[in-house]
Structures are given as structure tokens and as C-alpha cells.
Design a protein around this motif. Structure first.
Motif, PDB file in Angstrom:
ATOM      1  N   ILE A  19      22.191  14.616 -39.449  1.00 62.61           N
ATOM      2  CA  ILE A  19      20.779  14.784 -39.745  1.00 62.61           C
ATOM      3  C   ILE A  19      20.669  15.222 -41.184  1.00 62.61           C
ATOM      4  CG2 ILE A  19      18.785  16.213 -39.312  1.00 62.61           C
ATOM      5  CD1 ILE A  19      19.182  15.971 -36.525  1.00 62.61           C
ATOM      6  N   LEU A  21      18.714  16.659 -43.313  1.00 62.88           N
ATOM      7  CA  LEU A  21      17.553  17.475 -43.667  1.00 62.88           C
ATOM      8  C   LEU A  21      17.506  17.717 -45.162  1.00 62.88           C
ATOM      9  CD1 LEU A  21      17.024  20.251 -41.039  1.00 62.88           C
ATOM     10  CD2 LEU A  21      15.818  18.124 -41.370  1.00 62.88           C
ATOM     11  N   LEU A  22      18.712  17.855 -45.732  1.00 64.65           N
ATOM     12  CA  LEU A  22      18.777  18.097 -47.162  1.00 64.65           C
ATOM     13  C   LEU A  22      18.171  16.936 -47.936  1.00 64.65           C
ATOM     14  CD1 LEU A  22      22.341  19.564 -47.607  1.00 64.65           C
ATOM     15  CD2 LEU A  22      20.191  20.737 -47.912  1.00 64.65           C
ATOM     16  N   ASP A 260      30.492  14.198 -43.395  1.00 58.26           N
ATOM     17  CA  ASP A 260      29.105  14.563 -43.156  1.00 58.26           C
ATOM     18  C   ASP A 260      28.331  14.570 -44.468  1.00 58.26           C
ATOM     19  OD1 ASP A 260      27.237  15.687 -41.113  1.00 58.26           O
ATOM     20  OD2 ASP A 260      27.126  17.240 -42.646  1.00 58.26           O
ATOM     21  N   THR A 262      25.537  15.937 -45.271  1.00 55.64           N
ATOM     22  CA  THR A 262      24.994  17.231 -45.706  1.00 55.64           C
ATOM     23  C   THR A 262      26.092  18.079 -46.331  1.00 55.64           C
ATOM     24  OG1 THR A 262      25.217  17.910 -43.427  1.00 55.64           O
ATOM     25  CG2 THR A 262      23.015  17.494 -44.188  1.00 55.64           C
ATOM     26  N   SER A 263      27.298  18.056 -45.745  1.00 52.45           N
ATOM     27  CA  SER A 263      28.345  18.871 -46.375  1.00 52.45           C
ATOM     28  C   SER A 263      28.780  18.250 -47.694  1.00 52.45           C
ATOM     29  CB  SER A 263      29.536  19.140 -45.460  1.00 52.45           C
ATOM     30  OG  SER A 263      29.775  18.116 -44.589  1.00 52.45           O
ATOM     31  N   SER A 266      25.977  19.453 -50.133  1.00 48.53           N
ATOM     32  CA  SER A 266      26.069  20.869 -50.513  1.00 48.53           C
ATOM     33  C   SER A 266      27.362  21.135 -51.266  1.00 48.53           C
ATOM     34  CB  SER A 266      25.940  21.762 -49.284  1.00 48.53           C
ATOM     35  OG  SER A 266      26.834  21.354 -48.292  1.00 48.53           O
TER      36      SER A 266
END
Lengths: 553, 316
Positions: A19, A21-22, A260, A262-263, A266
Motif C-alpha cells: 500500500i 500511502l507514501l 516493498d 514504501t521501504s 523511506s
């Protein structure tokens, strides 16, 4: 006959499942894609894209480089996907070298053609493996034989289909004798099939070669320090690199699988990851806006397309394919799936593949129309074909966001011209079966792929799609004119003459649409803003990409 | 008595493992797709190469024969070889098991300390403390761990930069630092459940007659809580904590993926996707064993907490 190997796009499978979201960005479409169809005159189709980034100037102790999943093998014979290619091209070198612009250059050896069916490779003086042992013709013959022999279960055996023999013919010379002229083989030997391994080391390791247990022995500027399952591949500078002109600045590069999105995002924002060629990153605009990250776009070599697998039904009719192509909202795909990091297609080939005969390709490409949307024309074609109200079935996977988004664009296009669409959705893991098994394709008229050849040549991908019996020719497509042009190109020595033949084949394919191109992704390079010097074009997949990587002063 | 109990549990463990291994092997065998897809990289290989690969990994053998190859190896301490990485499964598991163990342990400590602590406090102190704890636990119980992971990364790694965003550490201190956010993400929703069950158990015990009697007899509050309330509430608290901790082992996969940790869970998912049978089997067995062991520990704890409960007999 000319059964070329193909490449399934696991890349498509790699697209973000998490997902994001970021990624809740603003959907701004950035990059050169917005140029649309206005280019006129002699503007290169890849203008605005960078081949390399400015060379680094400062030493850097260690860099973490992300790939979409962990590297599984370092054996070039079994390397086919982004993670493996990224790791192998960092450390290993091939007979010939693909420059960032896709041109073929001498690599470990120079090549000469005393006759059209002979390729004579002369090893450069002083070329050594990491352990200091010189590279001998025996190593070259062994490495190529190993790739060619089907008993080894390698992926590239069919690349050598026109090879009669590979022999050492001198103290630093290897001769490949062909059954008929094959000017595509040079490109392959500047890619994974042409990587040279140490014969003694490889024989000693046997089946363990390229695994975490066995390691590898190559010639490149970086050598393998560790390959632990899960911890990634760690490469360090090879202090005895034979090519003294190259002085890497980054002491250590860790290639780590980050599945992933998102990872990954980030990680880039916090500096835990300092670089990547992450494909199809849905967080592209967020990273572009960050001051911690610099995003570059270079020429790509992959094509995003709808595979036509229907041998009968509406899609088997060229007019219906043309109508569907005209009805497709490609700009929508480029901005939603690629966040702008893709070009509008004119051919099936990505213009980043124009590695030779470039001016011939550019001129021909410029004359070809951009595949933009024209609903009125599309509706006319459907009427002519008399297929209104008929159904086409598309294979898709609702778990793969980019695949389902593009399938949705096709659904909209088909409905706009009066066709019905049935979807057959499979799990992300089973999407691969559309490429693998005729049974999975049964009743499926088309499915989305992102596909690329082994080297910079439009023919590298096209031949796998249109040649009779070729590996990605799922609908038994046969256009004698295209086949003849490609066959002729394969045996043509002159680069410009060959380019003219391939360009003609591409122009025909753009009308006949054996596959329907959706977008031509650019190669996206993410770098920490304190780093520079990595290759920005897709050729990182086949040739060293970190020779000039370093810190900014 | 105790020995027979332990032996019986060990026999149960062996039986569970055998059945689980067969079921997992069978379901992966029946699932569509083939490890050949991973082995060939999806390229169209000539029949000769395919045959070589099939022979090497016994892909053409009948189902029971394949299972027997695996079982025979496993009984001899050889869990087989990963198809994608071509390395021993035991080596692959050993290199990851400590990440998962550390993560689950860390999360368990958080759950035990904060969850039970919160439950006790709000159970004993109705009013503002209780209400705010109720609201907080209602919120966190509703947050799945993958959402918690994203929020935690965004807040504490990207914005505040207190903790690293991803990866494993090197060395104890760095390990703890790298595991803090994942452990919190993993613990958060379970923590809320444990806190709530603890609160209810404490309330229930506090209202019981013997406690009321003790209050009327003027027994000091401290002693009252420790000996009369906590001791009796311990059994349901242990039960819920045990179940939650055991479930963490399975949920860890999600958190490991979100934080790019090299744990067993994320590797299990990856291996299942490529149909890497030996790896899926190996990891599943480790997880099943861990699950059974956690339950065993809970059973032993019952006996320790309540002398009326004989080992092996479930309390209440």
C-alpha cells in the motif's frame, strides 16, 4: 527457425504490491513524456534524457544499492532479471562492451570479421581475473561453451543457434565460426551470454558456481566480497583491476533486495539506500521533490505493450488491433503508471535501443507518427471490421497495480469503440504463466508486459515477437515481409544498412501491430544527492555502471 | 508425572510436524505454477535444458516420491536445497532465524510490559486513566501492522530520524535500534487486546467476594492487588498473552517485508511465490515448532501460577 530467446517480464511482477500511502502525491506528470507528438526535424527521440551522470570526485567508503528483490544467482548463464543483471554487470565483463549510448565497443577483446561467417576475438593485453590469473582463450571458449550447451540448463543457449564452432586460434585469439552470417551475435556477446569466467575456478565450483556457497571469478573493477542469502551481495574495489584507466571511488557497494515500495522510498529519503534503478516506482514524484534524492532519466530499452495472443477472434484482425491502439489513452498510462517517466511510442521499439546506425533510426523514427488517441478513426475501423459488440478477453492480475491499471485503460478503449471486454484475473504469482504455458493463455486474447532485448537493437525484441516460431510469438504471427527484413538485417554487415532494414521492419510492425505498444519507459536512476557518476541509461543491465560513481565535492 | 507430560507433548510435536509437512507439501504441489518458471526465468528453454533441470530437482517424480525424497532427507538432518538460491535450506534458515526470533521476542516484551501494565492500571483505576486507555487501545487494536509500519516509518524514520527506516543492524545495539520500529508495529494491535483482556480480568477479580472480604478486613492495598487479584487474574492474562505471542510468529512476515528485514516470514512468502518447496517446508516446520513450544510454555506456566492445575490439564 530463428528462435530467439525471450525475456519474460518479471519486472511486471515486481511492481509495487504494497500500500503506497507514501505515494499520495499530486499525480504531476513530469519528464520528457509531455513532449507528446510535437518533435520535428532532427531532434533525437531521446533528447532530454541523460546517458550518464557527472563523474564523482570524492572517495566514498560504502554505498547501499537497492534492487526490487534479493539477488538469486551470480551466474550469467541464469541471469535474466534486474537484480541479477545489476549485480553481475557491476563485477563481471563481457567480450564486447555496451556503452551507455548502446553502441558496441571492445570489451575484454576486440572483434574482427575476416569473412561474414567468422568472428575473430583478440583478447586485450594484460586482462586478468580478480585472482591475478590472466584471461586465456581457454577461459573464453569455456565460458561461451558453457552458455551454449543445453545440458547446463542456461537461458541463452539459443543465442548461439548459428554457431558452428568456437575455438582458440592463437595465444590470445578465439574464433567463432558461423553457419551463416549473424550480426546479432555481437550484441549478445556484449551482454550476459558474453561474460567471461575463469575456467579453473568455475570447474572447481561446479554446480555451486554463482551461488552463495560457490562465489564467482570475473574480471571487473569490483570483486565479490560476500554473497549471503538475504544480506545481499557485497562488492568491493578490485585492487588489481586490469584496466588501469578506471579508478572506482566507492570502496564497497552492497546490493540489497528491497521488495516493498514504501521501504524503498523511506530508505532513499533517509539515506539508508543511496542508489537504485528501481523500475516503475510509484513514488517517483515524491522522490523527485526530495532534496535528499536526485532522480535522473536515461534512455530505456524496455517496451510496455499488450501482447496479442489471439490466433482467432477480433484481435486477430489487424483493423481491430489498429482501432484498439487508436482508442487507447497512452498519456493516461504514462502519467498514472509511470508518473511521466515514459515516452509516447511510435514503434514497438524503445528509441533507447538505437545503439547503431543511430541517424538512420532517428530519421526513420521521426517520420513515423506518434501513436496518439483518435477515437473517431478508431470507431471507423471497428465498423469496417464489423466486430462491434464482440468480446475480447484480457489476462490480468488485480494484485499487480500497474498491470490492472493498464488493463483498465484497454477496457476503456475497447468499450469506447463498441467492443466488450472480459477480464481473466490471476494472482500476481501466476501472471508469469501467461508467458509460460499455452494452457494458461487459452481463451486469452491479450495481456500486458514490459519486455526488453539483450542489447541495444530494436530487432532484439521485435524478432522474438514476429519471427515464425520465436519464443514470444504466441499467436503464430507471420508477416513474410517483416520476417524477410529481419532475416536480411541479421546477415547485413554495415550498421547503417542494417539499421535501415530494421527500421523498415519496425515501421511495418507499427502498422500491423503484432503487439500493441503502450509506453516506452525511460530508465530511471535514483541517487542520493551527495552521489554522482552512475550510468543513467538502460545499458547498466549489461555493462559496468559504477566505474565513475563517487561523492560530490 | 512431569516427564510423562513432556514426553507426550514431544510426541504431539512430532505428529504435528509430520502432518503439517505433508499438508504444506501437498498444497504447494497442487497449487498452480511450477518451480521451472523460477528456474528458467520464464525464458523459453530448449527441451534438453528443461529436462536437465527437471532431473536435477526431481520435478517429474510422482507426488509421494517427491515427498519421500524430502522426508528422508529431513529425517537425516538434511532439509534440502533451495531451488532459487541453490543453497542448503538449513543454512538459509539459520541466517534469518535470529531476526525473526529477535523481532518476536522484542514485540512480546513490549506486549507483556506495556499491555499487561496498562491493563492492570486501568483495571484498578476507573476514571480518566481507564477511559483514555480504553480509547487508545480501541484505536491501536484497529490498526493493522502494515499500516502501523508505514506510519511509524514516516514519523520516526523519515521525519524525526530517530530510528533507521529499514534493514537489519550489525551488532547488538544497532540490532535493537533497527528492530525497535518493527517491534512496535508488530506489537501495537496485540498490545491493545492484551491490555483489554487484562483490564477485564482484573475488574472481574476485584469484584469477587473474597476480594471484597479482604477489603473489609482491612488488608493493605498492595497485598490485596498482588495476592488476591493478580494471582487469580494471571491465568486468563497468560492465556491471551500466549496466544498473541504465538500469532506474532505468523504476522511477523508482514512487518519484515515492510521494514526490509531478513526474517523467516518475509522469506517464506518469497519462497512460496517461487514454489521453492524445500524452503517453504523448512521454514514452516520451524514456525510450527515455535508455535507448539510457545503453547507448551504457557501450559507449564499455568501449573506454576496455580498449584491446583496439574501440568497438562488446561485451567478453567
Amino acid at each position: 527457425m530463428t528462435v530467439k530467446h525471450h525475456r519474460l517480464r518479471r519486472a511486471a511482477l515486481a511492481l509495487p504490491l504494497g500500500i503506497a500511502l507514501l505515494a499520495a502525491g499530486c499525480g504531476r506528470s513530469a519528464g520528457p513524456a509531455s513532449a507528446g507528438g510535437t518533435a520535428a526535424g532532427n531532434v533525437s527521440p531521446t533528447a532530454g534524457l541523460v546517458l550518464t551522470t557527472p563523474a564523482g570526485t570524492k572517495q566514498v567508503p560504502s554505498v547501499t544499492w537497492a534492487v526490487y528483490r534479493d539477488v538469486e544467482t551470480l551466474d550469467p548463464m541464469s541471469a535474466f532479471d534486474y537484480p541479477e543483471n545489476t549485480a553481475i554487470s557491476l563485477m563481471c565483463e563481457s567480450l564486447l562492451l555496451q556503452a551507455p549510448d548502446g553502441a558496441l565497443r571492445p570489451g575484454l577483446a576486440t572483434v574482427a570479421n575476416p569473412s561474414p561467417t567468422q568472428m575473430v576475438f583478440t583478447l586485450k593485453p594484460g586482462v586478468t581475473f580478480w585472482n591475478g590469473q590472466p584471461v586465456t582463450p581457454a577461459d573464453v571458449v569455456y565460458s561461451l561453451d558453457r552458455q551454449m550447451n543445453p545440458a547446463n540448463g542456461g537461458f541463452y543457449g539459443q543465442v548461439f543457434s548459428d554457431v558452428r564452432s568456437i575455438q582458440a586460434t592463437g595465444t590470445s585469439q578465439v574464433t567463432i565460426t558461423l553457419t551463416k552470417p549473424d550480426y546479432w551475435l555481437e550484441g549478445e556477446l556484449a551482454s550476459m551470454p558474453g561474460i567471461i569466467l575463469s575456467k579453473s575456478y568455475t570447474q572447481q565450483q561446479g554446480k555451486n558456481y554463482g551461488t552463495p556457497a560457490g562465489g564467482i571469478m570475473c574480471t571487473g573493477p569490483y570483486e565479490l566480497k560476500s554473497f549471503a542469502a538475504g544480506a545481499g551481495v557485497t562488492a568491493v574495489v578490485n585492487p588489481h583491476y586490469w584496466n588501469t584507466a578506471v579508478k572506482p571511488l566507492v570502496q564497497q557497494i552492497v546490493i540489497k533486495g528491497v521488495p516493498d515500495i514504501t521501504s524503498f522510498t523511506s530508505g532513499m529519503l533517509t539515506g539508508a539506500i543511496q542508489g537504485s534503478y528501481f523500475f516503475g516506482a510509484s513514488t517517483l514524484d515524491q522522490l523527485e521533490h526530495s532534496s535528499a534524492v536526485h532522480v535522473y532519466q536515461g534512455p530505456g530499452q524496455s517496451t510496455d505493450a499488450l501482447v496479442v495472443s489471439a490466433a482467432s477472434g477480433p484481435l486477430a484482425n489487424v483493423k481491430v488491433r489498429q482501432a484498439l491502439s487508436l482508442a487507447l489513452n497512452r498519456q493516461g498510462i504514462i502519467s498514472s503508471v509511470y508518473k511521466g517517466a515514459a515516452l509516447m511510442p511510435r514503434w514497438l521499439a524503445n528509441p533507447g535501443t538505437f545503439g547503431y546506425g543511430t541517424s538512420v533510426f532517428n530519421a526513420a523514427y521521426d517520420r513515423s507518427p506518434v501513436m496518439s488517441q483518435n477515437l473517431a478513426q478508431a470507431k471507423k475501423l471497428v465498423q469496417q471490421a464489423g466486430v462491434a459488440g464482440q468480446t475480447i478477453t484480457l489476462g490480468t492480475s488485480s494484485q499487480l497495480s500497474s498491470i490492472s491499471a493498464e488493463t483498465g485503460a484497454y477496457q476503456a478503449a475497447a468499450q469506447a469503440i463498441g467492443l466488450k471486454v472480459a477480464l481473466k484475473s490471476v494472482s500476481a504469482d501466476n501472471y508469469i504463466n501467461f508467458f509460460e504455458s499455452a494452457q494458461a493463455r487459452k481463451g486469452i486474447d491479450g495481456f500486458i508486459t514490459v519486455n526488453y532485448g539483450d542489447y541495444a537493437d530494436p530487432a532484439a525484441l521485435l524478432s522474438t515477437i514476429v519471427m515464425p516460431g520465436a519464443s514470444q510469438n504466441y499467436d503464430n504471427y507471420n508477416n513474410p515481409q517483416i520476417t524477410a527484413l529481419l532475416e536480411q538485417a541479421r546477415g547485413t554487415a554495415g550498421a547503417d544498412a542494417r539499421a535501415a532494414l530494421v527500421a523498415k521492419a519496425e515501421q511495418l510492425a507499427a502498422q500491423q501491430l503484432p503487439w500493441i505498444p503502450d509506453a516506452q519507459p525511460t530508465n530511471v536512476l535514483f541517487l542520493s544527492s551527495n552521489l554522482t557518476g552512475a550510468v543513467a541509461s538502460f545499458s547498466y543491465m549489461f555493462a559496468p555502471w559504477a566505474d565513475q560513481l563517487g561523492g560530490k565535492s | 508425572m512431569r516427564w510423562r507430560f513432556l514426553l507426550r507433548r514431544l510426541a504431539m510435536l512430532a505428529g504435528t510436524l509430520l502432518v503439517a509437512s505433508f499438508v504444506i507439501f501437498g498444497s504447494l504441489y497442487v497449487a498452480p505454477g511450477s518451480p521451472l518458471a523460477a528456474l528458467s526465468g520464464g525464458r523459453a528453454l530448449p527441451p534438453g535444458s528443461l529436462h536437465v533441470l527437471e532431473l536435477r530437482y526431481h520435478l517429474n517424480a510422482p507426488f509421494l516420491a517427491q515427498y519421500w525424497y524430502w522426508l528422508d532427507g529431513a529425517l537425516h538432518g538434511n532439509l534440502g536445497i533451495s531451488i532459487t538460491l541453490r543453497e542448503n535450506v538449513s543454512t538459509l534458515i539459520a541466517s534469518r532465524v535470529w531476526t525473526t526470533a529477535g523481532l518476536v521476542l522484542y514485540a512480546s516484551v513490549i506486549i507483556a510490559l506495556i499491555g499487561i501494565g496498562l491493563g492492570i492500571v486501568s483495571g484498578l483505576r476507573p476514571g480518566k486513566v481507564d477511559t483514555s486507555s480504553l480509547v487508545a487501545t480501541a484505536l491501536t487494536a484497529a490498526v493493522p501492522s502494515f499500516v502501523a509500519a508505514i506510519v511509524l516509518i514516516l514519523l520516526f524514520a523519515v521525519r524525526l530520524r530517530w530510528f533507521p527506516a529499514l534493514g537489519n543492524g550489525s551488532g547488538l545495539l544497532s540490532d535493537v535500534q533497527h528492530l525497535t520500529l518493527p517491534a512496535i508495529a508488530l506489537a501495537l494491535s496485540s498490545l491493545a487486546i492484551v491490555a483489554r483482556v487484562t483490564r477485564t480480568a482484573i475488574r472481574e477479580e476485584a469484584d469477587r467476594e473474597h476480594v471484597q472480604t479482604a477489603v473489609s478486613r482491612g488488608i493493605p492495598a498492595r497485598q490485596l492487588v498482588r495476592r488476591h487479584i493478580l494471582r487469580n487474574a494471571a491465568i486468563p492474562i497468560t492465556t491471551i498473552t500466549g496466544i498473541t505471542v504465538a500469532s506474532l510468529i505468523a504476522v511477523a512476515a508482514v512487518v519484515e517485508t515492510a521494514f526490509s528485514l531478513n526474517g523467516l516470514g518475509s522469506y517464506l512468502v518469497q519462497a512460496a511465490q517461487t514454489k521453492d518447496l524445500a524452503v517453504v517446508q523448512g521454514i514452516s516446520l520451524v514456525l510450527v515448532t515455535a508455535f507448539v513450544v510457545v503453547n507448551l510454555v504457557v501450559d507449564v506456566l499455568y501449573a506454576l501460577l496455580d498449584p491446583r492445575v496439574a501440568a497438562g490439564v488446561r485451567a478453567r
